[in-house]
Design an enzyme around this catalytic site. Structure first.
Site, PDB file in Angstrom:
ATOM      1  N   GLY A 114      25.540 -33.238 -77.835  1.00 20.95           N
ATOM      2  CA  GLY A 114      25.991 -32.316 -76.790  1.00 20.95           C
ATOM      3  C   GLY A 114      27.265 -32.813 -76.120  1.00 20.95           C
ATOM      4  CE1 TYR A 115      28.753 -37.157 -77.072  1.00 18.18           C
ATOM      5  CE2 TYR A 115      31.120 -37.491 -77.265  1.00 18.18           C
ATOM      6  CZ  TYR A 115      29.844 -38.007 -77.150  1.00 18.18           C
ATOM      7  OH  TYR A 115      29.664 -39.350 -77.102  1.00 18.18           O
ATOM      8  CB  THR A 132      26.923 -30.125 -86.175  1.00 20.46           C
ATOM      9  OG1 THR A 132      28.332 -30.037 -86.024  1.00 20.46           O
ATOM     10  CG2 THR A 132      26.562 -29.939 -87.639  1.00 20.46           C
ATOM     11  CD  GLU A 159      32.306 -36.435 -83.742  1.00 23.81           C
ATOM     12  OE1 GLU A 159      32.424 -36.759 -82.545  1.00 23.81           O
ATOM     13  OE2 GLU A 159      32.146 -35.273 -84.127  1.00 23.81           O
TER      14      GLU A 159
END
Lengths: 406, 379
Positions: free
Chosen positions: A129-130, A163, A246
């Site tokens: 959750g960014y 995602t 990431e």
């Protein structure tokens, strides 16, 4: 050294027993009727279960966190032995690759013991959750709020570009816990269950069609305060560290692996290297000397192929540097930027090569490759946006590497 | 082989960087240019470089070399590139010595290679006949005489041609004008009757010459290798020289880039350092990425020589195409980002642009090498 060789022998024996050929990935050219069948899937499931039980899905983690407490040297030997027999990597996903490294670095012992074992054995799927509708490149401008109420935080807001949120069990989430602090200093990193009341998920349709991206809405979601990782209002440090993991992962996925040193035949000195040319030949034709018949597209193809080679070698150089303890932090932004832009160029060029055959949307008249090319071309536009835009990567390089002033 | 310099290579790099910074900074090239120096480089300095072991770094011990490799020679080229130091490294140590190592007889090697290693002998390979690189396009003709050969033709851009103690000449003994077969190599005394050498003054202030052969006769002992079969030798020599040149270009482009970034941090306009403007930041960051890729392919190519890897020709072309493009981008941007001062002769950055363009065209530019790479890869 002798101990390490003993470990290798033991690992090999264990792998022979628990990962026999029926449980391995196929070699190139091998066919086995079982591949993809329910029987094969059951074999792979068995393999994953057994290696997780041994703690070798996360070999260097402490035993109480689901690992096996191996030394880095032992883990390297294990990885070599697994690669040698083409064993299927047991556990992947956001939990293993993004969350676990920051939990190991920032979480307290209680959190490590509660969350890491389920990551190590793949029992819990995580999502990230960014980004928010109002906080993309300016991630620190996020507005999802978490307000302490007793021993719980009450969360309201929305996350986007998450995602596989529709499949995830839990979320690691950036929330604003101090609305009055400067934007980087009021953020916390918190974990909660996606089945909590008040969480709703809707998938996002992209220009390329169906996708795994979702938008999530939080309406009075209650998360336990004990699941806040690190220091309250100190989440930005964790957030940035996770982004490094990431970005290095994303550039790895987009190609640019170092070319293999092995040769197949004298005629093709760089193996698997002119896939674009092979793809282009039926569309462009060849002249009497065997060259692709369109000189401009040929020049473009060779340019992309060479840059891919140079990029792969740069990844190898940075891994050689890491082995010798040299700083590789900056290469993350560089490789994310370069891999994204290179893939976009490649996709554009392939559309030019195939012409309108690469613009079919669905149905008759196109090969599966051509239809995939249409979607691949459109999807590649997101490469330089997701995980930090190309412009953000260039900003990072300008500031951190070149030291240019704000 | 690791792509990270080992301790010995790092030590060599440090020594070389300090030596050229002290003895051959850009001001040294400017001085040679302004004084119209007849040699075009400092013989005394070259002798000192040879004493440091640079000339013989990759040459056999028996001739005074140290039998290291191109990984090490590349370090020297890169550091000399940083200050645009004019030396006979490319002409003598790579183009000349590599021809002798591959095609020369033992007596020919024994006569000339010790002088290469000691810094006393200068060699020049005369191959080019037109502005653009075309390795097999050779019209200079060799005809058999009663006791040897007769050479007729004209060469251009012979690096260090006007100061060479011995010329190595590529001539056609048979075949059509651009044919790969039918090329031969000869050792020619520059003082021989019929040899006319004119120094050409180039924009980069480095050495090149036009050489005319008008009925020059040489004996049988002047032949290097088998008559008509020089192309294999030349291919291998050009591959090595191209990578050495790439290392020089990597050094000059890195230096031009670093100078430009430093300027962005000091120059102020509109009350701010110009390096704070995103329009310039992003271009600088892009160049950084391009230079990283350029470094990787150059280092890998140099190591491929030392490891005898079969894919060397493809790596050479990938390297030269990348360095040609990157050095051009970086030096052009360097001028633009320096603004008006970058256009003045007083500021050194212009010297980098001039050398970059010359090095780009010598031994094949990006277009040439993209085409060659594709051919080598079968498309």
């Amino acid at each position: 050294m002798a101990d390490l060789e003993q470990f290798r022998a033991d690992a090999r024996a264990w792998l022979d027993e628990h990962c026999p050929p029926t449980r391995r990935q196929l070699r190139e050219g091998e066919t086995a009727p079982a591949w993809g069948s329910p029987e094969f899937d059951a074999q792979i499931e068995g393999w994953k279960r057994e290696i997780c039980e041994r703690g070798w899905s996360a070999p260097t983690w402490p035993r109480e966190c689901g690992g096996a407490g191996l030394s880095p040297e032992e883990a390297k030997v294990l990885a070599q032995e697994m690669a040698r027999i083409r064993a299927v990597p047991p556990i992947g996903g956001f939990g293993m690759y993004l969350l676990a490294p920051v939990l190991l670095e920032f979480a307290n012992d209680d959190q490590k013991k509660r969350f890491l074992p389920d990551i190590a054995n793949g029992r819990v799927d995580w999502c990230q959750g960014y980004s928010e509708p109002g906080a993309g490149s300016d991630l620190a401008g996020l507005q999802t709020r978490a307000v302490l109420d007793g021993d719980e935080y009450v969360i309201d807001g929305s996350k986007i570009w998450t995602t596989s949120a529709h499949l995830a069990d839990w979320i690691f989430c950036l929330v604003r816990t101090d609305p009055d602090a400067s934007k980087h200093e009021g953020i916390s990193f918190i974990l909660f269950d996606m089945k909590s009341p008040g969480v709703s998920v809707s998938p996002i349709q992209l220009i390329s069609g169906q996708s795994d991206f979702c938008q999530i809405f939080f309406d009075g979601v209650r998360a336990k305060a004990e699941n806040l990782v690190g220091v309250k209002n100190g989440g930005w440090t964790i957030a940035k560290r996770l982004l490094q993991h990431e970005r290095s992962g994303l550039s790895g996925m987009m190609g640019g692996a170092a070319p293999s040193r092995k040769r197949k035949s004298g005629k093709r000195p760089l193996p698997n290297f002119h896939s674009m040319a092979d793809l282009a030949a039926p569309y462009l034709g060849r002249d009497a000397e065997g060259r692709l018949a369109d000189p401009f597209l040929r020049d473009g193809i060779v340019g992309v192929e060479m840059d891919n080679l140079c990029f792969g070698l740069t990844m190898k150089r940075s891994s050689d540097g890491a082995k010798e303890g040299q700083e590789v932090g900056h290469t993350v932004s560089m490789s994310k930027y370069y891999a994204s832009e290179l893939n976009k160029r490649r996709q554009e060029l392939l559309v030019s090569v195939m012409g309108t055959q690469a613009l079919g949307w669905e149905g008759e008249g196109f090969s599966a490759t051509e239809l995939a090319q249409t979607r691949g071309w459109l999807r590649s536009k997101g490469n330089s946006i997701e995980g930090g835009t190309s412009e953000i990567q260039l900003n990072v390089i300008a500031k951190r590497v070149l030291g240019l002033p704000d | 082989m690791s792509m990270i310099l080992n301790d010995e290579q790092r030590m060599l790099q440090k020594t070389a960087r300090e030596f050229v910074a002290e003895h051959a900074p850009v001001a040294h090239l400017r001085e040679l240019r302004d004084e119209g120096d007849a040699t075009g480089f400092s013989r005394g300095l070259w002798k000192q470089m040879a004493e440091l072991g640079w000339a013989g770094i990759a040459l056999p011990e028996v001739y005074g070399g140290s039998e290291l490799g191109y990984a090490e020679l590349g370090v020297v080229f890169e550091e000399c590139g940083r200050t645009l130091a004019p030396t006979p490294l490319l002409s003598t140590v790579v183009l000349g010595a590599e021809v002798l190592l591959r095609a020369g007889s033992e007596p020919q090697q024994a006569e000339l290679l010790p002088g290469v290693c000691s810094g006393d002998g200068i060699l020049a390979l005369a191959f080019q006949e037109a502005g653009r690189f075309a390795p097999y396009r050779v019209a200079t003709k060799v005809t058999a005489t009663a006791d040897g050969h007769r050479l007729d033709g004209e060469k251009c851009f012979v690096v260090d041609g006007h100061v060479a103690d011995r010329l190595i000449v590529v001539a056609r003994s048979s075949g059509g004008e651009a044919e790969r077969d039918g090329l031969s190599l000869f050792l020619v005394d520059p003082a021989a009757p019929g040899v006319e050498i004119t120094r050409t003054i180039m924009a980069d202030s480095r050495n090149a010459a036009r050489v005319v052969f008008d009925g020059v006769t040489v004996g049988e002992e002047a032949t290097l290798g088998r008559v008509g079969a020089a192309a294999d030798t030349l291919d291998a020599v050009f591959d090595r020289a191209t990578l050495a040149l790439c290392a020089e270009m990597l050094g000059l482009a890195s230096e031009a880039f670093e100078r430009t970034v430093a300027y962005l941090k000091t120059r102020e306009q509109f009350g701010a350092k110009i390096g704070s403007f995103q329009a310039l930041k992003h271009r600088a960051a892009t160049m950084f990425c391009d230079l990283e890729l350029a470094r990787s392919i150059t280092l890998d190519g140099l190591r491929a020589i030392d490891e005898g890897r079969e894919e060397l020709p493809s790596l050479v072309s990938a390297a030269k195409a990348r360095l040609a493009d990157t050095a051009a981008l970086v030096t052009c941007e360097a001028i633009q980002m320096h603004g008006g001062i970058g256009m003045t002769d007083e500021e050194e950055i212009g010297f980098f642009l001039k050398r970059a363009r010359t090095a780009e065209l010598f031994l094949g530019d990006a277009t040439y090498h993209r085409d060659r790479f594709a051919r080598l890869q079968g498309f």
